[in-house]
Design a protein around this motif. Structure first.
Motif, PDB file in Angstrom:
ATOM      1  N   SER A  23     -31.581 -10.542   9.979  1.00 52.52           N
ATOM      2  CA  SER A  23     -32.672 -10.283  10.924  1.00 52.52           C
ATOM      3  C   SER A  23     -33.949  -9.890  10.194  1.00 52.52           C
ATOM      4  CB  SER A  23     -32.284  -9.177  11.912  1.00 52.52           C
ATOM      5  OG  SER A  23     -31.228  -9.590  12.725  1.00 52.52           O
ATOM      6  N   GLU A  24     -33.822  -9.011   9.230  1.00 49.08           N
ATOM      7  CA  GLU A  24     -34.997  -8.579   8.467  1.00 49.08           C
ATOM      8  C   GLU A  24     -35.540  -9.731   7.628  1.00 49.08           C
ATOM      9  OE1 GLU A  24     -38.066  -6.331   7.562  1.00 49.08           O
ATOM     10  OE2 GLU A  24     -36.460  -5.489   8.782  1.00 49.08           O
ATOM     11  N   MET A  25     -34.649 -10.478   7.024  1.00 51.41           N
ATOM     12  CA  MET A  25     -35.029 -11.582   6.145  1.00 51.41           C
ATOM     13  C   MET A  25     -35.756 -12.679   6.929  1.00 51.41           C
ATOM     14  SD  MET A  25     -32.345 -13.838   3.942  1.00 51.41           S
ATOM     15  CE  MET A  25     -31.622 -14.659   5.367  1.00 51.41           C
ATOM     16  N   ASP A  26     -35.398 -12.870   8.189  1.00 52.15           N
ATOM     17  CA  ASP A  26     -35.980 -13.941   9.002  1.00 52.15           C
ATOM     18  C   ASP A  26     -37.358 -13.603   9.564  1.00 52.15           C
ATOM     19  OD1 ASP A  26     -33.802 -15.531   8.495  1.00 52.15           O
ATOM     20  OD2 ASP A  26     -32.794 -15.085  10.402  1.00 52.15           O
ATOM     21  N   LYS A  27     -37.788 -12.378   9.402  1.00 55.46           N
ATOM     22  CA  LYS A  27     -39.124 -12.003   9.866  1.00 55.46           C
ATOM     23  C   LYS A  27     -40.184 -12.685   9.002  1.00 55.46           C
ATOM     24  CE  LYS A  27     -37.795  -7.428  11.569  1.00 55.46           C
ATOM     25  NZ  LYS A  27     -37.941  -5.972  11.345  1.00 55.46           N
ATOM     26  N   PRO A  28     -41.336 -13.013   9.596  1.00 52.53           N
ATOM     27  CA  PRO A  28     -42.401 -13.634   8.797  1.00 52.53           C
ATOM     28  C   PRO A  28     -42.827 -12.766   7.605  1.00 52.53           C
ATOM     29  CG  PRO A  28     -42.932 -13.713  11.144  1.00 52.53           C
ATOM     30  CD  PRO A  28     -41.691 -12.885  10.997  1.00 52.53           C
ATOM     31  N   ASN A  29     -42.863 -11.462   7.801  1.00 53.13           N
ATOM     32  CA  ASN A  29     -43.215 -10.521   6.729  1.00 53.13           C
ATOM     33  C   ASN A  29     -42.136  -9.444   6.649  1.00 53.13           C
ATOM     34  OD1 ASN A  29     -45.818 -11.621   5.974  1.00 53.13           O
ATOM     35  ND2 ASN A  29     -46.510 -10.903   7.996  1.00 53.13           N
ATOM     36  N   ASN A  31     -39.705  -6.442   5.554  1.00 48.87           N
ATOM     37  CA  ASN A  31     -39.881  -5.189   4.823  1.00 48.87           C
ATOM     38  C   ASN A  31     -38.929  -5.248   3.623  1.00 48.87           C
ATOM     39  OD1 ASN A  31     -39.519  -2.550   3.854  1.00 48.87           O
ATOM     40  ND2 ASN A  31     -39.984  -1.659   5.852  1.00 48.87           N
ATOM     41  N   ILE A  32     -39.476  -5.544   2.463  1.00 45.91           N
ATOM     42  CA  ILE A  32     -38.671  -5.768   1.256  1.00 45.91           C
ATOM     43  C   ILE A  32     -37.899  -4.506   0.870  1.00 45.91           C
ATOM     44  CG2 ILE A  32     -38.712  -6.460  -1.171  1.00 45.91           C
ATOM     45  CD1 ILE A  32     -39.463  -8.735   0.779  1.00 45.91           C
ATOM     46  N   GLY A  33     -38.527  -3.347   0.979  1.00 44.36           N
ATOM     47  CA  GLY A  33     -37.844  -2.092   0.654  1.00 44.36           C
ATOM     48  C   GLY A  33     -36.630  -1.874   1.545  1.00 44.36           C
ATOM     49  N   HIS A  34     -36.785  -2.181   2.816  1.00 42.26           N
ATOM     50  CA  HIS A  34     -35.669  -2.050   3.750  1.00 42.26           C
ATOM     51  C   HIS A  34     -34.574  -3.062   3.411  1.00 42.26           C
ATOM     52  CE1 HIS A  34     -33.592  -0.893   7.353  1.00 42.26           C
ATOM     53  NE2 HIS A  34     -33.707  -2.090   7.913  1.00 42.26           N
ATOM     54  N   THR A 101     -38.440  -8.593  -7.347  1.00 42.52           N
ATOM     55  CA  THR A 101     -37.702  -9.846  -7.534  1.00 42.52           C
ATOM     56  C   THR A 101     -37.559 -10.583  -6.207  1.00 42.52           C
ATOM     57  OG1 THR A 101     -36.469  -8.889  -9.369  1.00 42.52           O
ATOM     58  CG2 THR A 101     -35.547 -10.863  -8.373  1.00 42.52           C
ATOM     59  N   ILE A 102     -37.250  -9.856  -5.163  1.00 39.90           N
ATOM     60  CA  ILE A 102     -37.127 -10.477  -3.840  1.00 39.90           C
ATOM     61  C   ILE A 102     -38.485 -11.026  -3.410  1.00 39.90           C
ATOM     62  CG2 ILE A 102     -36.683 -10.081  -1.383  1.00 39.90           C
ATOM     63  CD1 ILE A 102     -34.556  -8.038  -2.228  1.00 39.90           C
ATOM     64  N   GLU A 103     -39.513 -10.205  -3.537  1.00 38.48           N
ATOM     65  CA  GLU A 103     -40.849 -10.609  -3.099  1.00 38.48           C
ATOM     66  C   GLU A 103     -41.337 -11.858  -3.832  1.00 38.48           C
ATOM     67  OE1 GLU A 103     -45.126  -8.449  -2.217  1.00 38.48           O
ATOM     68  OE2 GLU A 103     -43.421  -7.270  -2.878  1.00 38.48           O
TER      69      GLU A 103
END
Length: 149
Positions: A23-29, A31-34, A101-103
């Protein structure tokens, strides 16, 4: 709590963290920390579950596989698969433990995450529909045999 219900309960927890990550990953922006926090909890939870399966299920049930050729084949298949999943998860968790790295690799992160989550969901579905019922059947038979002795 008996082992199979405990493992199924852990599946629910693992699935919940997988859902939150997706769910978090599918957001347009996102929250990488989360995401990093969720991945850390998800990985630890899943590794705990896999280790419990390894120590409490696979090792103990090897003694009873002679009662069921189907169970022998499934044990071999799941044991190989389990170690592959552990290695893949450890590599993935290590690779994406850093927010930067994710960003910087969000596209790769999304595709690798989707692949791992799909693989995991398929495994859980198979365990709960095929594997655990066979184990429960073997345990019921063994329990009935020990009661008649």
């Amino acid at each position: 709590m008996e082992l199979i219900p405990k493992l199924k309960s852990q599946h629910l927890i693992v699935n919940e963290y997988a859902y939150q990550i997706e769910s978090e990953m599918d957001k347009p922006n996102p929250n990488i920390g989360h995401l990093v926090e969720l991945l850390s909890i998800f990985s630890a939870t899943l590794l705990f579950h896999l280790n419990l399966e390894d120590m409490e299920l696979y090792l103990k049930m090897e003694n009873y596989t002679h009662n069921s050729p189907t169970l022998v084949a499934l044990f071999e298949q799941y044991s190989k698969h389990m170690f592959g999943l552990k290695d893949t998860l450890l590599d993935y968790a290590s690779k994406y433990s850093d927010p930067l790295t994710i960003e910087m690799n969000i596209s790769s992160f999304r595709s690798e995450t989707a692949e791992i989550m799909n693989h995991l969901k398929n495994r859980i579905d198979r365990e709960e529909s095929e594997f655990y019922p066979l184990i429960e059947d073997v345990l019921r038979k063994l329990s009935a045999e020990s009661e008649t002795v």
